[in-house]
Design a protein around this motif. Structure first.
Motif, PDB file in Angstrom:
ATOM      1  N   ILE A   1      -7.165  22.530  52.387  1.00 14.58           N
ATOM      2  CA  ILE A   1      -8.125  23.570  51.994  1.00 14.58           C
ATOM      3  C   ILE A   1      -8.722  23.195  50.635  1.00 14.58           C
ATOM      4  O   ILE A   1      -8.011  23.130  49.632  1.00 14.58           O
ATOM      5  CB  ILE A   1      -7.453  24.952  51.906  1.00 14.58           C
ATOM      6  N   GLY A   2     -10.029  22.918  50.644  1.00 15.16           N
ATOM      7  CA  GLY A   2     -10.723  22.588  49.397  1.00 15.16           C
ATOM      8  C   GLY A   2     -11.153  21.138  49.367  1.00 15.16           C
ATOM      9  O   GLY A   2     -10.342  20.226  49.553  1.00 15.16           O
ATOM     10  N   GLY A   3     -12.439  20.935  49.111  1.00 12.85           N
ATOM     11  CA  GLY A   3     -13.000  19.577  49.070  1.00 12.85           C
ATOM     12  C   GLY A   3     -13.476  19.213  47.679  1.00 12.85           C
ATOM     13  O   GLY A   3     -14.554  18.656  47.508  1.00 12.85           O
ATOM     14  N   GLY A   4     -12.656  19.526  46.665  1.00 15.36           N
ATOM     15  CA  GLY A   4     -12.930  19.016  45.314  1.00 15.36           C
ATOM     16  C   GLY A   4     -12.274  17.649  45.180  1.00 15.36           C
ATOM     17  O   GLY A   4     -11.837  17.041  46.175  1.00 15.36           O
ATOM     18  N   ALA A   5     -12.178  17.166  43.938  1.00 16.92           N
ATOM     19  CA  ALA A   5     -11.566  15.848  43.723  1.00 16.92           C
ATOM     20  C   ALA A   5     -10.145  15.823  44.275  1.00 16.92           C
ATOM     21  O   ALA A   5      -9.704  14.812  44.848  1.00 16.92           O
ATOM     22  CB  ALA A   5     -11.545  15.523  42.225  1.00 16.92           C
ATOM     23  N   ILE A   6      -9.420  16.942  44.128  1.00 12.91           N
ATOM     24  CA  ILE A   6      -8.033  16.938  44.575  1.00 12.91           C
ATOM     25  C   ILE A   6      -7.938  16.914  46.107  1.00 12.91           C
ATOM     26  O   ILE A   6      -7.233  16.068  46.676  1.00 12.91           O
ATOM     27  CB  ILE A   6      -7.272  18.161  43.998  1.00 12.91           C
ATOM     28  N   GLY A   7      -8.638  17.827  46.784  1.00  8.67           N
ATOM     29  CA  GLY A   7      -8.562  17.848  48.253  1.00  8.67           C
ATOM     30  C   GLY A   7      -8.989  16.511  48.841  1.00  8.67           C
ATOM     31  O   GLY A   7      -8.332  15.964  49.735  1.00  8.67           O
ATOM     32  N   CYS A   8     -10.090  15.942  48.307  1.00  8.70           N
ATOM     33  CA  CYS A   8     -10.586  14.662  48.842  1.00  8.70           C
ATOM     34  C   CYS A   8      -9.620  13.533  48.475  1.00  8.70           C
ATOM     35  O   CYS A   8      -9.370  12.637  49.296  1.00  8.70           O
ATOM     36  CB  CYS A   8     -11.982  14.365  48.302  1.00  8.70           C
ATOM     37  N   GLY A   9      -9.067  13.581  47.254  1.00  6.13           N
ATOM     38  CA  GLY A   9      -8.107  12.538  46.841  1.00  6.13           C
ATOM     39  C   GLY A   9      -6.826  12.595  47.666  1.00  6.13           C
ATOM     40  O   GLY A   9      -6.261  11.552  48.024  1.00  6.13           O
ATOM     41  N   VAL A  10      -6.373  13.795  47.985  1.00  2.16           N
ATOM     42  CA  VAL A  10      -5.168  13.932  48.813  1.00  2.16           C
ATOM     43  C   VAL A  10      -5.464  13.410  50.227  1.00  2.16           C
ATOM     44  O   VAL A  10      -4.666  12.658  50.806  1.00  2.16           O
ATOM     45  CB  VAL A  10      -4.697  15.408  48.851  1.00  2.16           C
ATOM     46  N   ALA A  11      -6.624  13.786  50.772  1.00  2.00           N
ATOM     47  CA  ALA A  11      -6.993  13.305  52.113  1.00  2.00           C
ATOM     48  C   ALA A  11      -7.016  11.778  52.135  1.00  2.00           C
ATOM     49  O   ALA A  11      -6.508  11.137  53.070  1.00  2.00           O
ATOM     50  CB  ALA A  11      -8.359  13.862  52.513  1.00  2.00           C
ATOM     51  N   TYR A  12      -7.574  11.180  51.078  1.00  2.00           N
ATOM     52  CA  TYR A  12      -7.666   9.714  51.012  1.00  2.00           C
ATOM     53  C   TYR A  12      -6.272   9.087  50.953  1.00  2.00           C
ATOM     54  O   TYR A  12      -5.994   8.113  51.662  1.00  2.00           O
ATOM     55  CB  TYR A  12      -8.502   9.310  49.793  1.00  2.00           C
TER      56      TYR A  12
END
Ligand SMILES: Cc1cc2nc3c(=O)[nH]c(=O)nc-3n(C[C@H](O)[C@H](O)[C@H](O)COP(=O)(O)OP(=O)(O)OC[C@H]3O[C@@H](n4cnc5c(N)ncnc54)[C@H](O)[C@@H]3O)c2cc1C
Length: 407
Positions: free
Chosen positions: A12-23
């Protein structure tokens, strides 16, 4: 538009953290991921406002290694020919104006040595070569870290998202998570504005709404948004993009070249925080108006070191509500109380520079049968198993902000 559909992980959340975790998960081979972001694109909220500095010398070994992992990732992302984080590896200068701070620089250097991070104390003549317009006459010592740098925060999140999509991650924008479903005491799915999806894990990377998302599963977590701002000036002669970033802890200021001018930000001695209980899941913290008294005081203080920027015109102000925790530590990992509910929040204003490192810690917290002592110390359980109250939590989180460059 990406449809909402079942996944092993919902982020949940597409900031630097959400995108970094997904990566980090996708690079680790976990690609059955649905990332839900309620804005029309990634990185539209706090991340878009970030200054984008990444500094690796830190007071502890764990934090230094975390930042080093982020830098290695930014370099890796920068190699993609199409979408890049706009990583500028310009190095950084940490400037001490008193003997007390010289001791701190020596301490940072010794941690850097342990981490095998190149960093050295340089004399003023060497520092002047790196930042010719800066006035070093009153400077007592300078720590130079050649592999530090800066990036464009929106570009970092976009490049994570681009790589993630290539690896099969689904990113659903304009999709707000409204409810978290559970079965037999375990997370089992989410309800969103675009439909429901079942999942095994929910990862909460909702920034200033992470408090509300945790509340959906009955967890009360002290995630305190604290106002932060910087200004960017009109172009200034000689302010080329290759100049190093700088930090002046005694003045509580940091900066870098930006758009031909100076980006200058700082940590206020009296911070302004907000209580997340005063706005809801579907809202954002109150808008931040530029505080010119504070911003002009940054300029005034810094003009001791860079006289050419005294009275400089400002073209824009970066501002927002990064979240802080009472103990100054990130909140990372699965909750013992709600299996399947994983936190990735309370970034204490390291959410861009720390994004890749935090992603790796989230991965470790989920998949490593024996996570490190450090990862365990970041668990949300530290706030659910002992009593705490909001008054103290806000005061302590504000103190973490106000002493950001504390010795
Ligand atoms: C002025 C300023 C300067 C800064 N400078 C730096 C810096 O130099 N270096 C650095 O490392 N950090 C810096 N920071 C801090 C950094 O910006 C934050 O730590 C980081 O952006 C936090 O990222 P995030 O992904 O947690 O939050 P956000 O970027 O806010 O992302 C959270 C996302 O969650 C989404 N969301 C919320 N609720 C829901 C929901 N119900 N459903 C779906 N999506 C939802 C939001 O729309 C948002 O996009 C700065 C911050 C500010 C304000």
């Amino acid at each position: 538009m990406t449809q909402v559909s079942d996944a092993e992980f919902v982020i949940i959340g597409g900031g630097a953290i959400g995108c970094g975790v997904a990566y980090s998960l996708a690079r680790g081979g976990v690609t059955d991921i649905l990332l839900a972001e309620r804005a029309a694109d990634v990185a539209q909220v706090t991340t878009a406002q970030g200054a984008g500095l990444c500094g690796q010398p830190r007071p502890t070994l764990e934090r230094t290694l975390l930042a080093m992992h982020s830098v290695a990732t930014f370099r890796e992302l920068q190699r993609d020919p199409k979408v890049q984080p706009e990583w500028h590896e310009t190095g950084s200068l940490r400037i001490a104006l008193s003997e007390k701070r010289v001791a701190e620089l020596r301490q940072l250097k010794s941690v850097a040595d342990q981490a095998k991070l190149e960093a050295e104390l340089i004399d003023n003549a060497a520092a002047r070569k790196l930042w010719p317009a800066m006035e070093f006459a009153d400077v007592k010592a300078v720590l130079w870290c050649p592999s530090d740098g800066y990036m464009r925060p929106y570009a970092v999140a976009s490049s994570y998202a681009y790589q993630c999509r290539k690896l099969g991650v689904r990113i659903a924008t304009s999709t707000a998570v409204e409810e978290i479903l559970s079965r037999n005491g375990r997370v089992s799915g989410v309800k969103t504005s675009q439909g429901a999806a079942s999942c095994r894990y929910v990862i909460n990377a909702a920034g200033a709404n992470a408090y509300h998302i945790a509340k959906l599963v009955g967890l009360e977590l002290p995630i305190v948004p604290v106002r932060h701002e910087y200004f960017v000036s009109v172009p200034v002669e000689g302010m080329v993009p290759e100049l190093p970033c700088f930090r002046v802890p005694e003045l509580t200021l940091y900066g870098r070249p930006c758009e031909g001018g100076l980006l200058l930000g700082g940590w206020e001695a009296q911070s302004l925080q907000t209580d997340p209980r005063e706005y809801g899941l579907n809202a954002e913290p109150p808008p931040v108006e530029p505080d010119w008294t504070v911003l002009n005081s940054f300029e005034e203080e810094f003009s001791r070191l860079l006289p050419q920027t005294r009275g400089v015109k400002k073209t824009r102000v970066g501002r927002g509500w990064p979240t802080f925790t009472p103990d100054g530590r990130f909140i990372i990992g699965e909750s013992r109380r709600v299996p399947g509910f994983v936190m990735a929040g309370g970034c204490n204003a390291h959410g861009i520079s720390g994004s890749a490192g935090i992603g790796r810690l989230v991965y470790e917290s989920i998949f490593d049968p024996k996570p490190s002592v450090y990862v365990k110390s970041l668990s949300p359980d530290r706030f659910t198993e002992i009593p705490w109250n909001w008054k103290d939590a806000r005061r302590e989180a504000a103190h973490v902000y106000e002493t950001y460059y504390g010795v």
